[in-house]
Design a protein around this motif. Sequence first.
Motif, mmCIF file in Angstrom:
data_model
loop_
_atom_site.group_PDB
_atom_site.id
_atom_site.type_symbol
_atom_site.label_atom_id
_atom_site.label_comp_id
_atom_site.label_asym_id
_atom_site.label_seq_id
_atom_site.Cartn_x
_atom_site.Cartn_y
_atom_site.Cartn_z
ATOM 1 N N LYS A 174 -10.953 13.054 18.932
ATOM 2 C CA LYS A 174 -12.153 12.302 18.573
ATOM 3 C C LYS A 174 -11.956 10.794 18.704
ATOM 4 C CE LYS A 174 -13.790 15.777 15.254
ATOM 5 N NZ LYS A 174 -14.182 16.024 13.855
ATOM 6 N N ASN A 175 -10.794 10.368 19.206
ATOM 7 C CA ASN A 175 -10.488 8.933 19.320
ATOM 8 C C ASN A 175 -10.747 8.219 17.997
ATOM 9 O OD1 ASN A 175 -9.744 9.002 22.071
ATOM 10 N ND2 ASN A 175 -11.896 8.937 22.671
ATOM 11 N N THR A 176 -10.310 8.820 16.928
ATOM 12 C CA THR A 176 -10.600 8.316 15.596
ATOM 13 C C THR A 176 -9.313 8.156 14.791
ATOM 14 O OG1 THR A 176 -12.763 9.403 15.601
ATOM 15 C CG2 THR A 176 -11.877 8.749 13.463
ATOM 16 N N VAL A 177 -9.263 7.069 14.038
ATOM 17 C CA VAL A 177 -8.168 6.865 13.107
ATOM 18 C C VAL A 177 -8.768 6.680 11.718
ATOM 19 C CG1 VAL A 177 -8.081 4.353 13.437
ATOM 20 C CG2 VAL A 177 -6.043 5.575 12.680
ATOM 21 N N TYR A 178 -8.082 7.205 10.726
ATOM 22 C CA TYR A 178 -8.569 7.194 9.355
ATOM 23 C C TYR A 178 -7.605 6.440 8.451
ATOM 24 C CZ TYR A 178 -11.177 11.183 11.229
ATOM 25 O OH TYR A 178 -11.970 11.997 12.004
ATOM 26 N N LEU A 179 -8.152 5.900 7.384
ATOM 27 C CA LEU A 179 -7.336 5.300 6.339
ATOM 28 C C LEU A 179 -7.833 5.852 5.007
ATOM 29 C CD1 LEU A 179 -5.064 3.219 5.749
ATOM 30 C CD2 LEU A 179 -6.898 1.579 5.252
ATOM 31 N N GLN A 180 -7.022 6.707 4.404
ATOM 32 C CA GLN A 180 -7.328 7.235 3.090
ATOM 33 C C GLN A 180 -6.703 6.318 2.055
ATOM 34 O OE1 GLN A 180 -9.201 10.004 2.060
ATOM 35 N NE2 GLN A 180 -8.866 9.144 0.018
ATOM 36 N N MET A 181 -7.542 5.761 1.195
ATOM 37 C CA MET A 181 -7.067 4.802 0.205
ATOM 38 C C MET A 181 -7.301 5.374 -1.178
ATOM 39 S SD MET A 181 -8.412 1.222 1.887
ATOM 40 C CE MET A 181 -10.147 1.593 1.638
ATOM 41 N N ASN A 182 -6.224 5.564 -1.900
ATOM 42 C CA ASN A 182 -6.278 6.079 -3.271
ATOM 43 C C ASN A 182 -5.750 5.024 -4.233
ATOM 44 O OD1 ASN A 182 -7.127 8.617 -2.250
ATOM 45 N ND2 ASN A 182 -4.998 9.241 -1.957
ATOM 46 N N SER A 183 -6.041 5.217 -5.501
ATOM 47 C CA SER A 183 -5.568 4.292 -6.546
ATOM 48 C C SER A 183 -5.889 2.849 -6.185
ATOM 49 C CB SER A 183 -4.059 4.463 -6.761
ATOM 50 O OG SER A 183 -3.758 5.793 -7.130
ATOM 51 N N LEU A 184 -7.110 2.617 -5.765
ATOM 52 C CA LEU A 184 -7.506 1.272 -5.347
ATOM 53 C C LEU A 184 -7.491 0.299 -6.510
ATOM 54 C CD1 LEU A 184 -10.315 2.279 -2.861
ATOM 55 C CD2 LEU A 184 -8.372 0.813 -2.310
ATOM 56 N N LYS A 185 -7.147 -0.940 -6.182
ATOM 57 C CA LYS A 185 -7.050 -2.005 -7.170
ATOM 58 C C LYS A 185 -8.011 -3.131 -6.777
ATOM 59 C CE LYS A 185 -2.073 -1.099 -7.425
ATOM 60 N NZ LYS A 185 -0.720 -1.695 -7.257
ATOM 61 N N PRO A 186 -8.409 -3.962 -7.726
ATOM 62 C CA PRO A 186 -9.287 -5.095 -7.378
ATOM 63 C C PRO A 186 -8.703 -5.973 -6.281
ATOM 64 C CG PRO A 186 -9.268 -4.790 -9.739
ATOM 65 C CD PRO A 186 -8.239 -3.841 -9.183
ATOM 66 N N GLU A 187 -7.383 -6.100 -6.229
ATOM 67 C CA GLU A 187 -6.752 -6.939 -5.194
ATOM 68 C C GLU A 187 -6.822 -6.308 -3.805
ATOM 69 O OE1 GLU A 187 -5.425 -5.963 -8.107
ATOM 70 O OE2 GLU A 187 -3.266 -5.547 -7.907
ATOM 71 N N VAL A 192 0.795 -1.229 0.000
ATOM 72 C CA VAL A 192 0.000 0.000 0.000
ATOM 73 C C VAL A 192 0.826 1.276 0.000
ATOM 74 C CG1 VAL A 192 -1.883 -1.124 1.228
ATOM 75 C CG2 VAL A 192 -0.197 0.188 2.510
ATOM 76 N N LYS A 193 2.078 1.157 0.229
ATOM 77 C CA LYS A 193 2.921 2.336 0.366
ATOM 78 C C LYS A 193 2.789 3.242 -0.844
ATOM 79 C CE LYS A 193 7.459 3.528 2.134
ATOM 80 N NZ LYS A 193 8.793 2.998 2.510
ATOM 81 N N GLY A 194 2.516 4.518 -0.559
ATOM 82 C CA GLY A 194 2.353 5.487 -1.626
ATOM 83 C C GLY A 194 0.912 5.639 -2.087
ATOM 84 N N ARG A 195 0.043 4.686 -1.789
ATOM 85 C CA ARG A 195 -1.362 4.788 -2.194
ATOM 86 C C ARG A 195 -2.266 5.119 -1.011
ATOM 87 N NH1 ARG A 195 -3.934 0.187 -4.173
ATOM 88 N NH2 ARG A 195 -2.655 -1.142 -2.833
ATOM 89 N N PHE A 196 -1.929 4.627 0.161
ATOM 90 C CA PHE A 196 -2.763 4.814 1.349
ATOM 91 C C PHE A 196 -2.040 5.708 2.348
ATOM 92 C CE2 PHE A 196 -4.832 0.281 1.120
ATOM 93 C CZ PHE A 196 -5.247 0.546 -0.168
ATOM 94 N N THR A 197 -2.817 6.451 3.104
ATOM 95 C CA THR A 197 -2.273 7.209 4.226
ATOM 96 C C THR A 197 -3.120 6.941 5.460
ATOM 97 O OG1 THR A 197 -3.574 9.167 3.615
ATOM 98 C CG2 THR A 197 -1.317 9.041 2.788
ATOM 99 N N ILE A 198 -2.480 6.967 6.619
ATOM 100 C CA ILE A 198 -3.176 6.785 7.882
ATOM 101 C C ILE A 198 -3.036 8.052 8.698
ATOM 102 C CG2 ILE A 198 -1.178 5.698 9.002
ATOM 103 C CD1 ILE A 198 -3.159 3.924 10.562
ATOM 104 N N SER A 199 -4.109 8.459 9.310
ATOM 105 C CA SER A 199 -4.077 9.656 10.135
ATOM 106 C C SER A 199 -4.993 9.447 11.335
ATOM 107 C CB SER A 199 -4.528 10.883 9.335
ATOM 108 O OG SER A 199 -5.846 10.722 8.853
ATOM 109 N N ARG A 200 -4.922 10.355 12.290
ATOM 110 C CA ARG A 200 -5.761 10.198 13.466
ATOM 111 C C ARG A 200 -6.123 11.556 14.046
ATOM 112 N NH1 ARG A 200 -1.105 7.561 17.357
ATOM 113 N NH2 ARG A 200 0.315 9.337 17.349
ATOM 114 N N ASP A 201 -7.222 11.536 14.761
ATOM 115 C CA ASP A 201 -7.684 12.695 15.511
ATOM 116 C C ASP A 201 -7.839 12.239 16.948
ATOM 117 O OD1 ASP A 201 -9.133 14.719 16.757
ATOM 118 O OD2 ASP A 201 -10.248 15.216 14.964
ATOM 119 N N ASN A 202 -6.850 12.534 17.778
ATOM 120 C CA ASN A 202 -6.861 12.046 19.155
ATOM 121 C C ASN A 202 -8.042 12.602 19.948
ATOM 122 O OD1 ASN A 202 -4.544 10.492 18.797
ATOM 123 N ND2 ASN A 202 -3.193 12.183 19.338
#
Length: 115
Positions: A75-88, A63-73
């Motif tokens: 809000k006790n929330t973590v996010y996963l932004q996924m770009n350039s998604l593939k069928p796999e 996933v390196k380069g396509r996904f990013t992980i971030s958080r909002d402490n």
Amino acid sequence: QVQLVESGGGLVQNGGSLRLSCVASGIDFSFDAMGWYRQAPGKQRELVATFTPDGSRIFAGFVKGRFTISRDNAKNTVYLQMNSLKPEDTAVYYCNAKFASNSWWGQGTQVTVSS
């Protein structure tokens, strides 16, 4: 009782994007680590991306380069932004949080990428 609730999954076309969210409740402490795993049909659950206890980020090689992980402490929330998604990338995506010897999982959110 600690609960993790994921959202944001869905059906997207090849090359599309999705943003997953995981909200933690029932805690009065900060997790040591918090991140995302996934499990495709017939395969083992695998790490996607996570924050480590020292605050750094670890990504799976696929996933390196396509996904990013971030958080909002706040809000006790973590996010996963996924770009350039593939069928796999099609899988159930799970949020995971760890504190001391404890580990919690969310119920998962389905991500389906059509070709």
